[in-house]
Design a protein around this motif. Structure first.
Motif, short mmCIF file in Angstrom:
data_model
loop_
_atom_site.label_atom_id
_atom_site.label_comp_id
_atom_site.label_asym_id
_atom_site.label_seq_id
_atom_site.Cartn_x
_atom_site.Cartn_y
_atom_site.Cartn_z
N ILE A 8 0.45 5.17 -4.32
CA ILE A 8 0.52 3.73 -4.53
C ILE A 8 -0.88 3.14 -4.55
O ILE A 8 -1.72 3.47 -3.71
N SER A 9 -1.12 2.25 -5.51
CA SER A 9 -2.36 1.49 -5.56
C SER A 9 -2.07 0.21 -6.32
O SER A 9 -1.76 0.25 -7.51
N SER A 10 -2.12 -0.93 -5.63
CA SER A 10 -1.74 -2.19 -6.24
C SER A 10 -2.79 -3.24 -5.99
O SER A 10 -3.40 -3.31 -4.92
N GLY A 11 -2.99 -4.12 -6.96
CA GLY A 11 -3.91 -5.23 -6.78
C GLY A 11 -3.37 -6.29 -5.84
O GLY A 11 -4.10 -7.18 -5.39
N GLU A 12 -2.07 -6.22 -5.54
CA GLU A 12 -1.45 -7.19 -4.65
C GLU A 12 -1.89 -7.00 -3.21
O GLU A 12 -2.06 -7.96 -2.46
N VAL A 13 -2.02 -5.75 -2.79
CA VAL A 13 -2.42 -5.45 -1.41
C VAL A 13 -3.17 -4.12 -1.43
O VAL A 13 -2.82 -3.21 -2.19
N SER A 14 -4.20 -4.01 -0.61
CA SER A 14 -5.01 -2.79 -0.64
C SER A 14 -4.26 -1.63 0.00
O SER A 14 -3.40 -1.82 0.88
N ALA A 15 -4.59 -0.41 -0.43
CA ALA A 15 -3.97 0.78 0.15
C ALA A 15 -4.31 0.90 1.63
O ALA A 15 -3.49 1.36 2.43
N SER A 16 -5.49 0.46 2.01
CA SER A 16 -5.89 0.54 3.42
C SER A 16 -5.03 -0.36 4.29
O SER A 16 -4.61 0.02 5.39
N ASP A 17 -4.74 -1.56 3.80
CA ASP A 17 -3.87 -2.47 4.57
C ASP A 17 -2.46 -1.91 4.68
O ASP A 17 -1.82 -2.00 5.73
N LEU A 18 -1.95 -1.34 3.57
CA LEU A 18 -0.62 -0.73 3.62
C LEU A 18 -0.59 0.42 4.62
O LEU A 18 0.38 0.59 5.37
N TYR A 19 -1.64 1.20 4.62
CA TYR A 19 -1.74 2.34 5.54
C TYR A 19 -1.64 1.85 6.99
O TYR A 19 -0.90 2.42 7.80
N GLN A 20 -2.38 0.82 7.31
CA GLN A 20 -2.37 0.30 8.68
C GLN A 20 -1.00 -0.25 9.06
O GLN A 20 -0.51 -0.02 10.18
N LYS A 21 -0.35 -0.94 8.14
CA LYS A 21 0.97 -1.50 8.43
C LYS A 21 2.00 -0.40 8.65
O LYS A 21 2.87 -0.50 9.52
N LEU A 22 1.92 0.65 7.83
CA LEU A 22 2.89 1.74 7.97
C LEU A 22 2.63 2.56 9.24
O LEU A 22 3.56 3.11 9.82
N LYS A 23 1.38 2.65 9.65
CA LYS A 23 1.04 3.43 10.87
C LYS A 23 1.35 2.65 12.15
O LYS A 23 1.36 3.24 13.23
N GLU A 24 1.61 1.37 12.05
CA GLU A 24 1.87 0.58 13.26
C GLU A 24 3.07 1.09 14.04
O GLU A 24 3.09 1.07 15.25
N ASN A 25 4.09 1.54 13.29
CA ASN A 25 5.29 2.07 13.96
C ASN A 25 5.43 3.57 13.70
O ASN A 25 6.49 4.02 13.38
#
Length: 237
Positions: A220-237
């Motif tokens: 996944i790579s989207s201009g809507e949200v960075s891959a790094s931010d998605l990574y952090q959100k998914l790793k939260e839980n």
């Protein structure tokens, strides 16, 4: 893309030279269905000069414009021009041909049909390109990863076994079911190792988020949200 535009350009140029006054009655659409009386009303030599100039110009201008965009400006723009420019050019060609190559009012009325069809095709292709090159909106909830837009899906978080950031995509052999143009790749693709993976990426936006489930890999790579931010959100839980 370069190979495709070279093939298309050579094809258009070849078409301009293939049809001649001697074989037009067999090869030229519309003209080949006319009666001898109707053909006699048409200056076929003048029409074929226009036919040849149009196709040679289309082939050369398409090749130059797409290569300049591809290598110097933007691959996405090059892909859009490669698809839409010939369609728009043929719309002009059909309108112009309707004035020069048809002999009766009835034939002019009949010629409206292909013009209408080409307009519909251009609109449909434009919408496809717009949807294909738009960034997929992405949302992370406690239960799932929601990807909207073309080839989007909902991925349960409990099905995700591993998550990581990567700088490179696997080497792609072919598209099996998806959209690919310029920097955008969406859908299912087959790698050179024979593995089927899911891509929802704009290749200009790095790094890529790589998800592993029980059955597949998703990038996944989207201009809507960075891959790094998605990574952090998914790793939260």
């Amino acid at each position: 893309m370069v190979a495709i535009v070279c093939f298309l350009s050579l094809l258009f140029i070849a078409i301009g030279f293939i049809v001649t006054p001697d074989n037009a009655r067999y090869l030229l659409s519309g003209y080949n269905t006319m009666s001898e009386e109707e053909r006699a009303k048409i200056d076929i030599a003048a029409y074929l000069r226009f036919f040849k100039r149009f196709h040679v110009f289309l082939g050369i201008s398409l090749l130059i414009s797409v290569l300049v965009l591809h290598f110097l400006i933007d691959k996405d723009a090059a892909g859009i021009v490669m698809v839409l420019y010939p369609l728009m050019a043929y719309l002009f060609f059909v309108v112009k041909s309707r004035r020069t190559a048809t002999a009766t009012k009835q034939q002019r009325r009949i010629a409206i049909l292909p013009i209408g069809l080409m307009v519909v095709v251009i609109i449909a292709v434009t919408m496809l390109l717009r949807n294909g090159t738009e960034a997929n909106p992405i949302k992370v909830t406690r239960e799932e990863l929601i990807i909207d837009g073309m080839y989007g899906e909902q991925i349960p978080r409990k099905s995700i076994k591993a998550v990581e950031l990567v700088d490179e995509l696997p080497k792609i052999a072919l598209k099996t079911n998806g959209f690919a143009m310029g920097n955008h790749k969406k859908g299912k693709f087959k790698t050179k190792e024979g593995k089927i993976i899911t891509l929802l990426v704009n290749t200009k936006n790095k790094p890529y988020l790589k998800l592993k489930t029980d059955t597949r890999e998703i990038y996944i790579s989207s201009g809507e949200v960075s891959a790094s931010d998605l990574y952090q959100k998914l790793k939260e839980n």
